[in-house]
Design an enzyme around this catalytic site. Structure first.
Site, PDB file in Angstrom:
ATOM      1  N   CYS A  38       0.694  -1.341   0.009  1.00 59.50           N
ATOM      2  CA  CYS A  38       0.148   0.065   0.075  1.00 59.50           C
ATOM      3  C   CYS A  38       0.640   1.324   0.048  1.00 59.50           C
ATOM      4  O   CYS A  38       0.844   1.913  -0.971  1.00 59.50           O
ATOM      5  CB  CYS A  38      -1.082   0.130   1.275  1.00 59.50           C
ATOM      6  SG  CYS A  38      -2.407  -1.230   0.909  1.00 59.50           S
ATOM      7  N   ILE A  39       1.706   1.615   0.995  1.00 58.60           N
ATOM      8  CA  ILE A  39       2.190   2.626   1.376  1.00 58.60           C
ATOM      9  C   ILE A  39       3.042   3.065   0.261  1.00 58.60           C
ATOM     10  O   ILE A  39       3.212   4.369  -0.315  1.00 58.60           O
ATOM     11  CB  ILE A  39       2.719   3.009   2.881  1.00 58.60           C
ATOM     12  CG1 ILE A  39       1.699   2.736   3.693  1.00 58.60           C
ATOM     13  CG2 ILE A  39       3.357   4.325   2.914  1.00 58.60           C
ATOM     14  CD1 ILE A  39       2.015   2.749   4.990  1.00 58.60           C
TER      15      ILE A  39
END
Length: 451
Positions: A282-283
């Site tokens: 994600c990040i």
């Protein structure tokens, strides 16, 4: 003019009744770190669930009641399979039998850091081949605002059925945090945006049957923006503390001590912690989805891109600190040095190495001529990956006194709780600690340098 009331036998009413009765058949496509816990949760609530995946190794293990993800044990899966509430298949023709289909497939970046929506588009196309009237389709994959309407919806409507009339389409961003024992899937509120009122109502009803709370959004695009905002918030704040780490280190100040003191303020401050670089699904990825989409509107995402640059630069900063430490403490160059990397996963206590900075560090060190081994008690061998295929098959070495003594430096990248840090402190000549784990383990020897 009076509004015409829905028929009691309308597709939306029939599906709502099946959800309320706990009889809706749920299909979940993509049985990874998002799809598998979601499948287990709905099955535990009594819904008949079929997990779909092109990886027959996964579906085969699930059919036997076995797990392939560390924090989802087989003892959770086996009773569900035995009870008949959870099954798995690679036969996508079975999608015809489902009442609700949830898409949990990867959304990586291309080598040019553009969104790769091939998994989403191919999945939507496959669902479209088997789409039935009255089905609810929900996308959970992280993506840019507009994907549900611009990519998924056209594929589903390609054979004549219409969203909002014949089937129902929604977006609900996944919010999994693998290894987080406090916030499992059921304890995390679900944001939901529907393509029309019926789709929103049905998706809310479905998730309300399984999770603690739902949060309605005005549209799928809004819900898609929520997910990106959450992860951009984290990316920017991690970049901030990473930059502060570099500045404070030059000043002889311990950034970890600064953060620990700052977080005693009961308002106006939220602690984030530096590290060797970003990892996970994600990040490191999601912010660039918004950056890409913003270009369509002629907008430059300078703040987001700067954060990405800072976080991406951290592995090279760590290499620089290691180079200095080897020269100052051991009179050695990186070339020819033996380096033992501790921790391969992108975060502690999980068996997920996607986008892990440890892989980048191995590459950078070997480009400089170092001899690199790694130890990870959870990831015993390197899995194939898009960015680091040449590392596939490498195996973890034991954290033995002999291996610690042989290493010119030990580089702590991932701080699994199961690692014996005192043994590292006692056996290693030089330790570069990117997670402040040695201090937290009570070891403050002169052989430790924070990086």
């Amino acid at each position: 003019m009076a509004t015409k009331r829905k028929s009691a036998t309308s597709p939306a009413r029939k599906l709502a009744a099946r959800i309320a009765a706990g009889r809706a058949r749920i299909g979940i496509i993509g049985l990874g770190y998002v799809g598998l816990p979601l499948a287990c949760l709905f099955a535990e609530k009594g819904f008949p669930v079929t997990g779909f995946d092109i990886d027959t190794a996964k579906t085969g293990k699930l059919a036997q009641g076995r797990s392939y993800i560390r924090h989802i044990p087989g003892k959770r899966i086996a009773p569900l399979v035995k009870a008949g509430t959870l099954s798995a298949s690679s036969d996508f023709a079975q999608l015809k039998r489902m009442d609700a289909i949830i898409i949990c497939v990867p959304t990586p970046l291309s080598r040019q850091r553009d969104p790769d929506l091939s998994y989403v588009a191919n999945t939507a196309r496959e669902i479209g081949r088997h789409l039935q009237k009255g089905q609810l389709i929900v996308l959970e994959s992280s993506t840019y605002p507009g994907t549900t309407d611009e990519v998924v919806k056209p594929e589903l409507e390609a054979r004549g059925l219409k969203s909002g009339r014949d089937f129902f389409l929604a977006y609900s961003p996944e919010r999994e945090d693998p290894g987080n024992e406090q916030y499992g899937t059921a304890a995390i509120p679900k944001v939901v945006g529907g393509d029309g009122a019926d789709a929103l109502e049905l998706a809310l009803a479905l998730y309300n049957a399984a999770v603690v709370k739902t949060v309605p959004a005005s549209s799928p695009a809004t819900a898609e923006a929520v997910k990106l905002t959450e992860n951009i918030f984290r990316s920017v704040n991690i970049a901030l503390v990473n930059e502060l780490k570099v500045i404070f280190d030059a000043m002889g100040i311990d950034v970890w001590e600064v953060i620990d003191a700052a977080k005693t303020k009961p308002f106006g401050f939220m602690p984030f912690y530096p590290g060797p670089g970003l990892g996970g699904h994600c990040i490191p990825i999601d912010p660039f989805y918004l950056t890409w989409k913003a270009r369509e509107f002629g907008i430059a995402t300078r703040f987001i891109e700067l954060a990405g640059e800072i976080n991406t630069a951290m592995p090279r900063y760590v290499i620089g600190r290691l180079t200095e430490a080897l020269s100052d403490r051991a009179g050695k160059a990186v070339k020819g040095a033996r380096i033992l990397i501790v921790g391969l996963a992108y975060k502690k206590n999980v068996d997920d190495m996607r986008e892990s900075p440890a892989l980048t560090l191995i590459d950078l060190l070997e480009e400089l001529g170092a001899k690199v081994d790694y130890h990870d008690p959870i990831i015993t061998s390197v899995k194939p990956s898009r960015e680091h295929p040449h590392l596939a098959g490498r195996r973890s070495v034991a954290l033995s006194p002999a291996n610690l003594k042989r290493a010119d430096a030990v580089l702590i990248v991932t701080d699994h709780d199961s690692i014996d840090y005192r043994a590292i402190g006692q056996g290693a000549r030089l330790i570069l600690d990117t997670r402040n784990r040695m201090a937290r383990a009570g070891w403050r020897g002169r052989n430790v340098i924070k990086a």
